[in-house]
Design a protein around this motif. Structure first.
Motif, PDB file in Angstrom:
ATOM      1  N   ARG A 129       9.240   7.359  -0.225  1.00 32.67           N
ATOM      2  CA  ARG A 129       8.143   8.183  -0.727  1.00 32.67           C
ATOM      3  C   ARG A 129       8.078   9.503   0.012  1.00 32.67           C
ATOM      4  O   ARG A 129       8.222   9.558   1.235  1.00 32.67           O
ATOM      5  CB  ARG A 129       6.806   7.454  -0.583  1.00 32.67           C
ATOM      6  CG  ARG A 129       6.703   6.191  -1.420  1.00 32.67           C
ATOM      7  CD  ARG A 129       5.283   5.676  -1.471  1.00 32.67           C
ATOM      8  NE  ARG A 129       5.209   4.401  -2.163  1.00 32.67           N
ATOM      9  CZ  ARG A 129       5.160   4.267  -3.489  1.00 32.67           C
ATOM     10  NH1 ARG A 129       5.166   5.343  -4.253  1.00 32.67           N
ATOM     11  NH2 ARG A 129       5.091   3.074  -4.045  1.00 32.67           N
ATOM     12  N   SER A 180       0.830  -1.194   0.000  1.00 30.00           N
ATOM     13  CA  SER A 180       0.000   0.000   0.000  1.00 30.00           C
ATOM     14  C   SER A 180       0.869   1.252   0.000  1.00 30.00           C
ATOM     15  O   SER A 180       1.983   1.257   0.516  1.00 30.00           O
ATOM     16  CB  SER A 180      -0.922  -0.001   1.223  1.00 30.00           C
ATOM     17  OG  SER A 180      -0.173   0.001   2.418  1.00 30.00           O
ATOM     18  N   THR A 181       0.329   2.314  -0.601  1.00 29.95           N
ATOM     19  CA  THR A 181       1.026   3.586  -0.631  1.00 29.95           C
ATOM     20  C   THR A 181       0.561   4.430   0.543  1.00 29.95           C
ATOM     21  O   THR A 181      -0.623   4.763   0.643  1.00 29.95           O
ATOM     22  CB  THR A 181       0.735   4.329  -1.946  1.00 29.95           C
ATOM     23  OG1 THR A 181       1.151   3.505  -3.043  1.00 29.95           O
ATOM     24  CG2 THR A 181       1.503   5.639  -2.003  1.00 29.95           C
ATOM     25  N   THR A 191       6.942  -0.458   6.887  1.00 31.09           N
ATOM     26  CA  THR A 191       7.146   0.945   6.499  1.00 31.09           C
ATOM     27  C   THR A 191       7.441   1.806   7.710  1.00 31.09           C
ATOM     28  O   THR A 191       6.754   1.716   8.725  1.00 31.09           O
ATOM     29  CB  THR A 191       5.918   1.492   5.750  1.00 31.09           C
ATOM     30  OG1 THR A 191       5.752   0.748   4.525  1.00 31.09           O
ATOM     31  CG2 THR A 191       6.085   2.967   5.424  1.00 31.09           C
ATOM     32  N   GLY A 225       7.658   8.932  -5.614  1.00 26.99           N
ATOM     33  CA  GLY A 225       8.088   7.617  -5.160  1.00 26.99           C
ATOM     34  C   GLY A 225       9.376   7.210  -5.851  1.00 26.99           C
ATOM     35  O   GLY A 225       9.475   7.282  -7.079  1.00 26.99           O
ATOM     36  N   LYS A 248       3.157   3.449  -8.317  1.00 27.42           N
ATOM     37  CA  LYS A 248       3.417   4.888  -8.227  1.00 27.42           C
ATOM     38  C   LYS A 248       4.895   5.187  -8.007  1.00 27.42           C
ATOM     39  O   LYS A 248       5.289   5.830  -7.040  1.00 27.42           O
ATOM     40  CB  LYS A 248       2.569   5.507  -7.109  1.00 27.42           C
ATOM     41  CG  LYS A 248       1.066   5.391  -7.359  1.00 27.42           C
ATOM     42  CD  LYS A 248       0.251   6.067  -6.273  1.00 27.42           C
ATOM     43  CE  LYS A 248      -1.237   5.941  -6.542  1.00 27.42           C
ATOM     44  NZ  LYS A 248      -2.061   6.565  -5.477  1.00 27.42           N
TER      45      LYS A 248
END
Length: 222
Positions: free
Chosen positions: A25, A2-3, A218, A30, A45
């Motif tokens: 990011r 996931s972003t 992340t 990105g 992305k």
């Protein structure tokens, strides 16, 4: 993958393999570094791919070509990797990097610096977001004295430190990278002894906070 949702002044960093593969990011950009041994369907992305050197755990030409084709991103690579990628990435999207070269990816700046590693012309990269947050991707470099200059010049927020898998690299050498660069946060990668790294950092660079990430995890900063 996931972003993450980011606001002004934030960056996110995700480890994507067991080596030096990472996605960085900012709110609008990105950047993917050293994509090897990854599922490209989980990568989205991406505005640029950076390659540090030509070794097998850092360069996979087919993965780079597929991601570039899907995303239309630019590719920035050291000279040896540039030579290999020139056969599979359009010349209009491929840039060759040397020490001290500077690049712009939208509003994010990328600077190539030296690396102490036995490759043709290995590089490290400083990535600075549109809001001035700086990340030092040290590739799988051993510590070298100019890292202190890099830390002072760019006021590094996050430093990625190699801690194993190659001769001469260890939790202690990774901690020395953190000491020289003196970032706000040091993240170990390229090795498994992450707790030993954190312990070494606490002893020789107590001003630096260690953050251990698992593959796929992340870090959102600050």
């Amino acid at each position: 993958m996931s972003t993450p949702s980011l606001t002004r002044g934030e960056v996110a960093l995700t480890l994507v393999n067991s080596y030096t593969g990472v996605v960085i990011r900012s709110p609008h950009v990105g950047i993917l570094i050293d994509p090897v041994d990854i599922d490209i369907d989980k990568i989205s992305k991406i505005d640029a791919i950076l390659i540090t050197h030509e070794h097998i755990h850092h360069l996979d030409e087919s993965i780079v070509a597929d991601i570039q084709l899907n995303s239309g991103c630019k590719v920035i690579a050291d000279s040896a990797s540039f030579g290999r990628l020139s056969a599979v990435v359009p010349s209009s999207k491929l840039e060759e990097a040397h020490v001290k070269d500077e690049f712009q990816v939208e509003e994010v700046s990328v600077v190539a610096e030296k690396s102490s590693h036995p490759a043709a012309e290995p590089l490290t990269y400083i990535i600075t977001s549109e809001d001035g947050v700086s990340v030092f991707h040290s590739s799988d470099s051993a510590p070298f004295k100019e890292m202190a200059d890099i830390g002072r010049r760019y006021q590094i927020d996050i430093c990625l430190c190699s801690i194993g898998l190659d001769s001469g690299l260890s939790p202690k050498s990774g901690a020395m990278v953190a000491k020289l660069v003196s970032p706000k946060v040091a993240v170990p990668y390229h090795g498994e002894k992450t707790k030993e790294f954190a312990s070494a950092v606490s002893k020789i660079a107590p001003q630096v906070k260690s953050r251990i990430l698992r593959k796929g995890e992340t870090l959102k900063y600050p």
